[in-house]
Write an enzyme that holds these catalytic residues in place. Structure first.
Site, PDB file in Angstrom:
ATOM      1  N   CYS A  62       0.820  -1.151   0.101  1.00  0.00           N
ATOM      2  CA  CYS A  62       0.017  -0.004   0.021  1.00  0.00           C
ATOM      3  C   CYS A  62       0.888   1.360   0.080  1.00  0.00           C
ATOM      4  CB  CYS A  62      -0.949   0.063   1.218  1.00  0.00           C
ATOM      5  SG  CYS A  62      -2.234   1.538   1.195  1.00  0.00           S
ATOM      6  N   CYS A  66       0.303   5.058   7.162  1.00  0.00           N
ATOM      7  CA  CYS A  66      -0.547   4.673   8.341  1.00  0.00           C
ATOM      8  C   CYS A  66       0.573   4.032   9.342  1.00  0.00           C
ATOM      9  CB  CYS A  66      -1.628   3.857   8.128  1.00  0.00           C
ATOM     10  SG  CYS A  66      -2.615   4.521   6.778  1.00  0.00           S
ATOM     11  N   CYS A  69       0.443   0.353  10.271  1.00  0.00           N
ATOM     12  CA  CYS A  69      -0.148  -0.698   9.449  1.00  0.00           C
ATOM     13  C   CYS A  69       0.969  -1.539   8.796  1.00  0.00           C
ATOM     14  CB  CYS A  69      -0.893  -0.049   8.370  1.00  0.00           C
ATOM     15  SG  CYS A  69      -1.828  -1.341   7.302  1.00  0.00           S
ATOM     16  N   CYS A 106     -16.516  -9.237   5.971  1.00  0.00           N
ATOM     17  CA  CYS A 106     -15.908  -7.874   5.902  1.00  0.00           C
ATOM     18  C   CYS A 106     -14.706  -8.013   4.992  1.00  0.00           C
ATOM     19  CB  CYS A 106     -15.477  -7.119   7.157  1.00  0.00           C
ATOM     20  SG  CYS A 106     -16.801  -7.077   8.165  1.00  0.00           S
ATOM     21  N   CYS A 137     -19.545  -6.121   4.354  1.00  0.00           N
ATOM     22  CA  CYS A 137     -18.751  -5.102   4.556  1.00  0.00           C
ATOM     23  C   CYS A 137     -17.860  -4.794   3.439  1.00  0.00           C
ATOM     24  CB  CYS A 137     -18.682  -4.783   6.117  1.00  0.00           C
ATOM     25  SG  CYS A 137     -17.870  -3.365   6.301  1.00  0.00           S
ATOM     26  N   CYS A 197     -19.624   1.862   8.711  1.00  0.00           N
ATOM     27  CA  CYS A 197     -18.970   1.375   9.982  1.00  0.00           C
ATOM     28  C   CYS A 197     -17.657   2.344  10.279  1.00  0.00           C
ATOM     29  CB  CYS A 197     -18.452  -0.047   9.429  1.00  0.00           C
ATOM     30  SG  CYS A 197     -17.193  -0.735  10.483  1.00  0.00           S
ATOM     31  N   ARG A 269     -17.900  -2.499  18.292  1.00  0.00           N
ATOM     32  CA  ARG A 269     -17.386  -3.513  17.991  1.00  0.00           C
ATOM     33  C   ARG A 269     -15.972  -3.574  18.787  1.00  0.00           C
ATOM     34  NH1 ARG A 269     -16.820  -3.976  12.602  1.00  0.00           N
ATOM     35  NH2 ARG A 269     -18.871  -4.453  12.677  1.00  0.00           N
TER      36      ARG A 269
HETATM   37  N1  SAM Z   1      -6.677   0.496   3.053  1.00  0.00           N
HETATM   38  C1  SAM Z   1      -7.926   0.877   3.746  1.00  0.00           C
HETATM   39  C2  SAM Z   1      -8.046   2.087   4.507  1.00  0.00           C
HETATM   40  O1  SAM Z   1      -6.961   2.230   5.072  1.00  0.00           O
HETATM   41  O2  SAM Z   1      -9.049   2.783   4.528  1.00  0.00           O
HETATM   42  C3  SAM Z   1      -8.671  -0.381   4.153  1.00  0.00           C
HETATM   43  C4  SAM Z   1      -7.933  -1.279   5.018  1.00  0.00           C
HETATM   44  S1  SAM Z   1      -7.250  -0.760   6.699  1.00  0.00           S
HETATM   45  C5  SAM Z   1      -6.139  -2.005   6.854  1.00  0.00           C
HETATM   46  C6  SAM Z   1      -8.787  -0.538   7.637  1.00  0.00           C
HETATM   47  C7  SAM Z   1      -8.401  -0.320   9.245  1.00  0.00           C
HETATM   48  O3  SAM Z   1      -7.740  -1.165   9.981  1.00  0.00           O
HETATM   49  C8  SAM Z   1      -7.611   1.027   9.358  1.00  0.00           C
HETATM   50  O4  SAM Z   1      -8.285   2.174   9.064  1.00  0.00           O
HETATM   51  C9  SAM Z   1      -7.354   1.046  10.941  1.00  0.00           C
HETATM   52  O5  SAM Z   1      -8.182   1.530  11.728  1.00  0.00           O
HETATM   53  C10 SAM Z   1      -7.123  -0.625  11.019  1.00  0.00           C
HETATM   54  N2  SAM Z   1      -5.951  -1.309  11.418  1.00  0.00           N
HETATM   55  C11 SAM Z   1      -4.966  -1.677  10.527  1.00  0.00           C
HETATM   56  N3  SAM Z   1      -3.937  -1.629  11.074  1.00  0.00           N
HETATM   57  C12 SAM Z   1      -4.057  -2.097  12.345  1.00  0.00           C
HETATM   58  C13 SAM Z   1      -3.193  -2.395  13.512  1.00  0.00           C
HETATM   59  N4  SAM Z   1      -2.245  -2.442  13.429  1.00  0.00           N
HETATM   60  N5  SAM Z   1      -3.967  -2.458  14.753  1.00  0.00           N
HETATM   61  C14 SAM Z   1      -5.194  -1.938  14.937  1.00  0.00           C
HETATM   62  N6  SAM Z   1      -5.831  -1.632  13.737  1.00  0.00           N
HETATM   63  C15 SAM Z   1      -5.556  -1.494  12.412  1.00  0.00           C
HETATM   64 FE1  SF4 Z   2      -2.861   1.309   3.321  1.00  0.00          FE
HETATM   65 FE2  SF4 Z   2      -2.887   0.045   5.806  1.00  0.00          FE
HETATM   66 FE3  SF4 Z   2      -3.128   2.888   5.671  1.00  0.00          FE
HETATM   67 FE4  SF4 Z   2      -5.138   0.994   4.848  1.00  0.00          FE
HETATM   68  S1  SF4 Z   2      -4.605   1.323   6.948  1.00  0.00           S
HETATM   69  S2  SF4 Z   2      -4.499   2.812   3.580  1.00  0.00           S
HETATM   70  S3  SF4 Z   2      -3.920  -0.618   3.887  1.00  0.00           S
HETATM   71  S4  SF4 Z   2      -1.353   1.725   4.938  1.00  0.00           S
END
Ligand code: SAM
Ligand code: SF4
Ligand code: DTB
Length: 327
Positions: A62, A66, A69, A106, A137, A197, A269
Protein backbone atom coordinates in the site's frame (compact mmCIF):
# COMPACT_ATOMS: atom_id res chain seq x y z
CA UNK A 1 -19.51 18.44 35.76
CA UNK A 2 -22.61 16.22 35.90
CA UNK A 3 -24.00 14.70 32.73
CA UNK A 4 -27.70 13.96 32.24
CA UNK A 5 -28.42 10.88 30.20
CA UNK A 6 -31.35 9.66 28.18
CA UNK A 7 -30.90 5.92 28.68
CA UNK A 8 -33.62 5.03 26.16
CA UNK A 9 -31.84 7.15 23.58
CA UNK A 10 -35.06 8.63 22.23
CA UNK A 11 -32.98 11.67 21.36
CA UNK A 12 -29.67 10.69 19.88
CA UNK A 13 -27.23 13.50 20.56
CA UNK A 14 -24.78 15.03 18.10
CA UNK A 15 -23.57 17.93 20.22
CA UNK A 16 -21.18 16.41 22.76
CA UNK A 17 -18.61 18.80 24.22
CA UNK A 18 -15.10 17.91 25.32
CA UNK A 19 -15.92 18.87 28.93
CA UNK A 20 -18.88 16.49 29.03
CA UNK A 21 -16.95 13.60 27.56
CA UNK A 22 -13.96 14.20 29.83
CA UNK A 23 -16.40 14.14 32.77
CA UNK A 24 -17.67 10.72 31.64
CA UNK A 25 -14.14 9.35 31.40
CA UNK A 26 -13.41 10.73 34.87
CA UNK A 27 -16.35 9.01 36.58
CA UNK A 28 -15.62 6.33 39.16
CA UNK A 29 -15.26 3.10 37.15
CA UNK A 30 -18.37 1.50 38.68
CA UNK A 31 -20.50 4.58 37.98
CA UNK A 32 -19.31 4.75 34.37
CA UNK A 33 -20.00 1.07 33.74
CA UNK A 34 -23.38 1.26 35.45
CA UNK A 35 -24.38 4.12 33.13
CA UNK A 36 -23.10 2.45 29.98
CA UNK A 37 -24.66 -0.91 30.87
CA UNK A 38 -28.01 0.81 31.63
CA UNK A 39 -27.98 2.49 28.22
CA UNK A 40 -26.86 -0.74 26.60
CA UNK A 41 -29.71 -2.83 28.00
CA UNK A 42 -32.29 -0.18 27.16
CA UNK A 43 -31.27 -0.35 23.52
CA UNK A 44 -30.07 -3.91 22.89
CA UNK A 45 -30.38 -7.47 24.09
CA UNK A 46 -27.51 -7.26 26.63
CA UNK A 47 -26.37 -10.84 25.98
CA UNK A 48 -26.33 -10.73 22.21
CA UNK A 49 -23.14 -10.10 20.25
CA UNK A 50 -23.00 -9.62 16.49
CA UNK A 51 -20.29 -11.58 14.74
CA UNK A 52 -18.28 -10.37 11.72
CA UNK A 53 -15.42 -12.14 9.98
CA UNK A 54 -12.65 -10.42 8.08
CA UNK A 55 -10.77 -11.32 4.92
CA UNK A 56 -7.92 -9.43 3.32
CA UNK A 57 -8.84 -9.56 -0.39
CA UNK A 58 -5.79 -7.54 -1.48
CA UNK A 59 -2.80 -7.55 0.82
CA UNK A 60 0.17 -5.23 1.33
CA UNK A 61 2.13 -2.97 -1.04
CA UNK A 62 0.00 0.00 0.00
CA UNK A 63 1.24 3.48 -0.91
CA UNK A 64 0.04 5.06 2.38
CA UNK A 65 2.13 5.65 5.50
CA UNK A 66 -0.33 4.76 8.31
CA UNK A 67 2.09 4.25 11.20
CA UNK A 68 0.24 1.26 12.65
CA UNK A 69 -0.14 -0.71 9.45
CA UNK A 70 1.91 -3.71 8.35
CA UNK A 71 0.45 -3.36 4.84
CA UNK A 72 2.22 -0.11 4.02
CA UNK A 73 4.93 -0.59 1.35
CA UNK A 74 7.05 1.88 3.32
CA UNK A 75 7.72 -0.43 6.25
CA UNK A 76 9.59 -3.68 6.49
CA UNK A 77 6.99 -5.89 8.12
CA UNK A 78 7.73 -9.29 6.55
CA UNK A 79 4.33 -9.34 4.87
CA UNK A 80 4.03 -10.96 1.44
CA UNK A 81 1.98 -8.70 -0.87
CA UNK A 82 -0.91 -10.40 -2.67
CA UNK A 83 -2.97 -9.18 -5.62
CA UNK A 84 -6.78 -8.99 -5.56
CA UNK A 85 -8.08 -12.49 -4.75
CA UNK A 86 -10.07 -14.51 -7.25
CA UNK A 87 -13.79 -14.46 -6.45
CA UNK A 88 -14.08 -18.22 -5.88
CA UNK A 89 -11.48 -18.05 -3.08
CA UNK A 90 -13.33 -15.15 -1.47
CA UNK A 91 -16.61 -17.05 -1.57
CA UNK A 92 -14.99 -20.16 -0.08
CA UNK A 93 -13.71 -18.06 2.83
CA UNK A 94 -17.13 -16.43 3.26
CA UNK A 95 -18.84 -19.82 3.33
CA UNK A 96 -16.37 -21.02 5.99
CA UNK A 97 -17.05 -17.89 8.05
CA UNK A 98 -20.80 -18.44 7.74
CA UNK A 99 -20.46 -22.08 8.80
CA UNK A 100 -18.48 -20.92 11.85
CA UNK A 101 -21.34 -18.58 12.81
CA UNK A 102 -20.50 -15.15 11.32
CA UNK A 103 -23.41 -13.01 10.12
CA UNK A 104 -21.34 -10.36 8.38
CA UNK A 105 -18.38 -10.78 6.05
CA UNK A 106 -15.94 -7.86 5.83
CA UNK A 107 -13.50 -7.66 2.96
CA UNK A 108 -10.48 -5.36 3.27
CA UNK A 109 -8.12 -4.14 0.57
CA UNK A 110 -4.79 -2.39 1.06
CA UNK A 111 -5.50 0.52 -1.25
CA UNK A 112 -5.30 4.27 -0.84
CA UNK A 113 -8.29 4.32 -3.18
CA UNK A 114 -9.61 1.68 -5.58
CA UNK A 115 -9.74 1.99 -9.38
CA UNK A 116 -13.21 1.78 -10.93
CA UNK A 117 -12.41 -1.66 -12.36
CA UNK A 118 -11.41 -2.86 -8.85
CA UNK A 119 -14.78 -1.70 -7.55
CA UNK A 120 -16.53 -3.72 -10.26
CA UNK A 121 -14.71 -6.86 -9.10
CA UNK A 122 -15.52 -6.12 -5.47
CA UNK A 123 -19.20 -5.77 -6.42
CA UNK A 124 -19.11 -9.31 -7.81
CA UNK A 125 -17.70 -10.48 -4.48
CA UNK A 126 -20.38 -8.58 -2.56
CA UNK A 127 -23.10 -10.20 -4.66
CA UNK A 128 -21.63 -13.66 -4.15
CA UNK A 129 -21.38 -13.19 -0.38
CA UNK A 130 -24.93 -11.82 -0.17
CA UNK A 131 -26.16 -14.87 -2.07
CA UNK A 132 -24.78 -16.96 0.82
CA UNK A 133 -27.16 -15.07 3.11
CA UNK A 134 -24.56 -12.89 4.85
CA UNK A 135 -24.36 -9.15 5.38
CA UNK A 136 -21.49 -7.54 3.49
CA UNK A 137 -18.93 -4.92 4.45
CA UNK A 138 -15.91 -3.70 2.50
CA UNK A 139 -13.05 -1.36 3.32
CA UNK A 140 -11.19 -0.16 0.24
CA UNK A 141 -9.86 3.30 1.17
CA UNK A 142 -11.10 6.61 -0.21
CA UNK A 143 -14.02 6.51 -2.67
CA UNK A 144 -15.44 8.77 -5.38
CA UNK A 145 -19.17 9.51 -5.71
CA UNK A 146 -19.34 7.19 -8.70
CA UNK A 147 -17.74 4.34 -6.75
CA UNK A 148 -20.09 4.70 -3.77
CA UNK A 149 -23.01 4.60 -6.23
CA UNK A 150 -21.64 1.43 -7.85
CA UNK A 151 -21.24 -0.22 -4.43
CA UNK A 152 -24.74 0.79 -3.35
CA UNK A 153 -26.30 -0.46 -6.58
CA UNK A 154 -24.27 -3.66 -6.18
CA UNK A 155 -26.05 -4.27 -2.86
CA UNK A 156 -23.26 -3.48 -0.35
CA UNK A 157 -24.59 -3.25 3.23
CA UNK A 158 -21.70 -1.53 5.08
CA UNK A 159 -18.60 0.46 4.24
CA UNK A 160 -15.79 0.56 6.83
CA UNK A 161 -13.67 3.69 6.89
CA UNK A 162 -12.13 4.67 10.20
CA UNK A 163 -11.24 8.11 11.51
CA UNK A 164 -8.53 6.25 13.43
CA UNK A 165 -7.81 8.97 16.02
CA UNK A 166 -8.51 12.61 16.91
CA UNK A 167 -7.92 15.31 14.31
CA UNK A 168 -5.11 16.71 16.53
CA UNK A 169 -3.19 13.44 16.79
CA UNK A 170 -3.87 12.31 13.22
CA UNK A 171 -0.74 13.83 11.64
CA UNK A 172 1.42 11.93 14.14
CA UNK A 173 0.13 8.70 12.61
CA UNK A 174 -0.65 9.37 8.92
CA UNK A 175 0.64 12.04 6.56
CA UNK A 176 -0.40 10.77 3.11
CA UNK A 177 -4.08 11.70 3.44
CA UNK A 178 -5.94 14.16 5.59
CA UNK A 179 -8.62 13.88 8.23
CA UNK A 180 -10.88 15.83 5.89
CA UNK A 181 -10.29 13.19 3.16
CA UNK A 182 -11.69 10.62 5.58
CA UNK A 183 -14.69 12.77 6.50
CA UNK A 184 -15.40 13.34 2.79
CA UNK A 185 -15.43 9.60 2.06
CA UNK A 186 -17.71 9.01 5.05
CA UNK A 187 -20.11 11.65 3.76
CA UNK A 188 -20.17 10.05 0.30
CA UNK A 189 -20.90 6.63 1.82
CA UNK A 190 -23.69 8.07 3.97
CA UNK A 191 -25.18 10.02 1.06
CA UNK A 192 -25.21 6.91 -1.12
CA UNK A 193 -27.37 5.19 1.53
CA UNK A 194 -24.76 2.60 2.58
CA UNK A 195 -24.50 1.83 6.31
CA UNK A 196 -21.41 3.36 7.89
CA UNK A 197 -18.86 1.38 9.90
CA UNK A 198 -16.45 3.88 11.42
CA UNK A 199 -14.28 3.89 14.50
CA UNK A 200 -10.66 4.13 15.45
CA UNK A 201 -7.58 2.74 17.10
CA UNK A 202 -6.43 3.40 20.66
CA UNK A 203 -3.08 2.59 22.21
CA UNK A 204 -1.15 4.56 19.58
CA UNK A 205 0.39 6.90 22.17
CA UNK A 206 -2.53 9.34 22.02
CA UNK A 207 -3.67 11.32 25.07
CA UNK A 208 -6.90 11.03 27.06
CA UNK A 209 -8.05 14.17 25.25
CA UNK A 210 -7.39 12.54 21.86
CA UNK A 211 -9.50 9.51 22.78
CA UNK A 212 -12.31 11.80 23.95
CA UNK A 213 -12.06 13.86 20.75
CA UNK A 214 -12.14 10.78 18.52
CA UNK A 215 -15.40 9.66 20.15
CA UNK A 216 -16.82 13.18 19.89
CA UNK A 217 -15.99 13.29 16.15
CA UNK A 218 -17.86 10.03 15.67
CA UNK A 219 -20.87 10.94 17.81
CA UNK A 220 -21.18 14.44 16.38
CA UNK A 221 -21.37 13.24 12.77
CA UNK A 222 -24.83 14.04 11.32
CA UNK A 223 -25.75 10.37 11.94
CA UNK A 224 -24.00 7.95 14.26
CA UNK A 225 -22.14 5.21 12.37
CA UNK A 226 -24.22 2.03 12.53
CA UNK A 227 -21.06 0.11 13.54
CA UNK A 228 -18.26 1.56 15.62
CA UNK A 229 -15.11 -0.58 15.71
CA UNK A 230 -12.80 0.23 18.61
CA UNK A 231 -9.42 -1.30 17.83
CA UNK A 232 -6.58 -1.70 20.31
CA UNK A 233 -3.37 -1.17 18.35
CA UNK A 234 -1.89 -4.49 17.23
CA UNK A 235 1.81 -3.78 17.35
CA UNK A 236 3.59 -5.22 14.32
CA UNK A 237 7.37 -5.51 14.00
CA UNK A 238 8.69 -3.06 11.38
CA UNK A 239 5.89 -0.49 11.74
CA UNK A 240 6.69 2.90 13.29
CA UNK A 241 4.23 2.33 16.17
CA UNK A 242 5.91 -0.90 17.24
CA UNK A 243 7.10 -0.43 20.83
CA UNK A 244 4.46 2.17 21.77
CA UNK A 245 3.62 2.05 25.50
CA UNK A 246 0.60 -0.19 25.81
CA UNK A 247 -2.67 1.35 26.92
CA UNK A 248 -3.91 0.58 30.42
CA UNK A 249 -6.70 -2.04 30.22
CA UNK A 250 -9.07 -0.04 32.41
CA UNK A 251 -8.70 2.99 30.14
CA UNK A 252 -9.58 0.77 27.17
CA UNK A 253 -12.71 -0.48 28.97
CA UNK A 254 -13.65 3.11 29.85
CA UNK A 255 -13.29 3.98 26.14
CA UNK A 256 -15.78 1.25 25.25
CA UNK A 257 -18.19 2.49 27.94
CA UNK A 258 -18.03 6.09 26.73
CA UNK A 259 -18.53 4.92 23.13
CA UNK A 260 -21.71 3.12 24.21
CA UNK A 261 -22.97 6.21 26.08
CA UNK A 262 -22.32 8.58 23.17
CA UNK A 263 -23.73 6.26 20.48
CA UNK A 264 -26.46 4.29 22.29
CA UNK A 265 -27.89 2.53 19.25
CA UNK A 266 -24.72 1.70 17.36
CA UNK A 267 -23.03 -1.69 17.31
CA UNK A 268 -19.83 -1.11 19.27
CA UNK A 269 -17.26 -3.61 18.05
CA UNK A 270 -14.49 -4.91 20.27
CA UNK A 271 -12.18 -5.13 17.27
CA UNK A 272 -8.46 -5.67 16.76
CA UNK A 273 -6.34 -6.48 19.79
CA UNK A 274 -8.54 -9.14 21.45
CA UNK A 275 -5.78 -11.73 21.21
CA UNK A 276 -3.75 -9.70 23.69
CA UNK A 277 -6.75 -9.27 26.06
CA UNK A 278 -7.65 -11.63 28.88
CA UNK A 279 -11.09 -13.22 28.94
CA UNK A 280 -11.87 -11.11 32.00
CA UNK A 281 -10.99 -7.90 30.17
CA UNK A 282 -13.20 -8.87 27.23
CA UNK A 283 -16.02 -9.70 29.66
CA UNK A 284 -15.77 -6.18 31.08
CA UNK A 285 -15.81 -4.73 27.56
CA UNK A 286 -19.06 -6.63 26.84
CA UNK A 287 -20.44 -5.36 30.15
CA UNK A 288 -19.39 -1.81 29.24
CA UNK A 289 -21.44 -2.03 26.03
CA UNK A 290 -19.44 -3.77 23.30
CA UNK A 291 -21.79 -5.98 21.28
CA UNK A 292 -19.89 -7.02 18.20
CA UNK A 293 -16.59 -8.78 17.53
CA UNK A 294 -14.35 -9.87 14.71
CA UNK A 295 -14.40 -13.63 14.76
CA UNK A 296 -12.09 -16.08 13.00
CA UNK A 297 -8.46 -16.98 13.51
CA UNK A 298 -7.24 -13.98 11.49
CA UNK A 299 -8.02 -10.27 11.34
CA UNK A 300 -6.61 -8.93 8.04
CA UNK A 301 -2.96 -9.91 8.38
CA UNK A 302 -2.54 -10.49 12.13
CA UNK A 303 -3.87 -13.16 14.48
CA UNK A 304 -7.23 -13.06 16.24
CA UNK A 305 -8.29 -15.44 19.06
CA UNK A 306 -9.00 -19.00 17.87
CA UNK A 307 -12.67 -19.63 17.14
CA UNK A 308 -12.83 -22.45 19.71
CA UNK A 309 -11.62 -20.06 22.37
CA UNK A 310 -14.27 -17.50 21.44
CA UNK A 311 -16.99 -20.15 21.40
CA UNK A 312 -15.97 -21.22 24.91
CA UNK A 313 -15.87 -17.60 26.08
CA UNK A 314 -19.40 -16.96 24.77
CA UNK A 315 -20.57 -20.09 26.56
CA UNK A 316 -18.91 -19.10 29.85
CA UNK A 317 -20.42 -15.60 29.65
CA UNK A 318 -23.87 -16.77 28.52
CA UNK A 319 -23.57 -14.69 25.34
CA UNK A 320 -25.27 -15.61 22.10
CA UNK A 321 -24.56 -14.44 18.59
CA UNK A 322 -27.05 -12.62 16.42
CA UNK A 323 -28.39 -9.26 15.41
CA UNK A 324 -27.45 -7.15 12.47
CA UNK A 325 -27.11 -3.43 12.29
CA UNK A 326 -29.02 -0.72 14.07
CA UNK A 327 -31.40 -1.91 16.80
N1 SAM B 1 -6.70 0.54 3.13
C1 SAM B 1 -7.99 0.86 3.58
C2 SAM B 1 -8.00 2.03 4.53
O1 SAM B 1 -7.02 2.27 5.22
O2 SAM B 1 -9.03 2.71 4.60
C3 SAM B 1 -8.72 -0.30 4.22
C4 SAM B 1 -7.97 -1.30 5.07
S1 SAM B 1 -7.25 -0.69 6.58
C5 SAM B 1 -6.21 -2.02 7.04
C6 SAM B 1 -8.62 -0.68 7.71
C7 SAM B 1 -8.39 -0.23 9.11
O3 SAM B 1 -7.74 -1.26 9.86
C8 SAM B 1 -7.53 0.99 9.37
O4 SAM B 1 -8.20 2.19 9.15
C9 SAM B 1 -7.20 0.82 10.83
O5 SAM B 1 -8.16 1.48 11.63
C10 SAM B 1 -7.25 -0.69 11.05
N2 SAM B 1 -5.92 -1.22 11.36
C11 SAM B 1 -4.92 -1.45 10.48
N3 SAM B 1 -3.81 -1.90 11.09
C12 SAM B 1 -4.11 -1.98 12.41
C13 SAM B 1 -3.36 -2.36 13.56
N4 SAM B 1 -2.11 -2.74 13.47
N5 SAM B 1 -3.98 -2.34 14.75
C14 SAM B 1 -5.28 -1.94 14.84
N6 SAM B 1 -6.02 -1.56 13.79
C15 SAM B 1 -5.44 -1.56 12.59
FE1 SF4 C 1 -2.82 1.24 3.38
FE2 SF4 C 1 -2.82 0.12 5.80
FE3 SF4 C 1 -3.16 2.74 5.57
FE4 SF4 C 1 -5.11 1.07 4.73
S1 SF4 C 1 -4.40 1.34 6.82
S2 SF4 C 1 -4.32 2.86 3.66
S3 SF4 C 1 -3.86 -0.64 4.01
S4 SF4 C 1 -1.31 1.60 5.00
C1 DTB D 1 -11.40 -2.22 11.71
O1 DTB D 1 -11.76 -1.24 12.38
N1 DTB D 1 -10.52 -3.13 12.12
C2 DTB D 1 -10.31 -4.14 11.11
C3 DTB D 1 -11.31 -3.73 10.00
N2 DTB D 1 -11.85 -2.51 10.51
C4 DTB D 1 -10.91 -3.67 8.62
C5 DTB D 1 -8.89 -4.29 10.70
C6 DTB D 1 -7.96 -4.61 11.84
C7 DTB D 1 -6.62 -4.88 11.27
C8 DTB D 1 -5.62 -5.30 12.30
C9 DTB D 1 -4.27 -5.49 11.72
C10 DTB D 1 -4.20 -6.56 10.68
O2 DTB D 1 -4.67 -7.70 10.91
O3 DTB D 1 -3.62 -6.30 9.61
Amino acid sequence: MSVTLDTKATNLRHDWSLEEVKALFALPFNDLLFKSQSIHRNNFDPNQVQISSLLSIKTGACSEDCGYCPQSARYDSDLKPEALMPIDEVLKAAKRAKDQGASRFCMGAAWRQPKDKDVDRVVEMVQGVKALGMETCVTLGMLTDKQTQTLKEGGLDYYNHNLDTSEDYYSEVITTRTYQDRLDTLERVRDAGINVCCGGIVGMGESDKDRANLLIELANLPNHPESVPINMLVQVEGTPLMGTDSLDSLTFIRTIAVTRILMPQSRVRLSAGRKEMSDEMQALCFFAGANSIFYGDKLLTTDNPMTNHDKALFERLGLHSGGSSYV
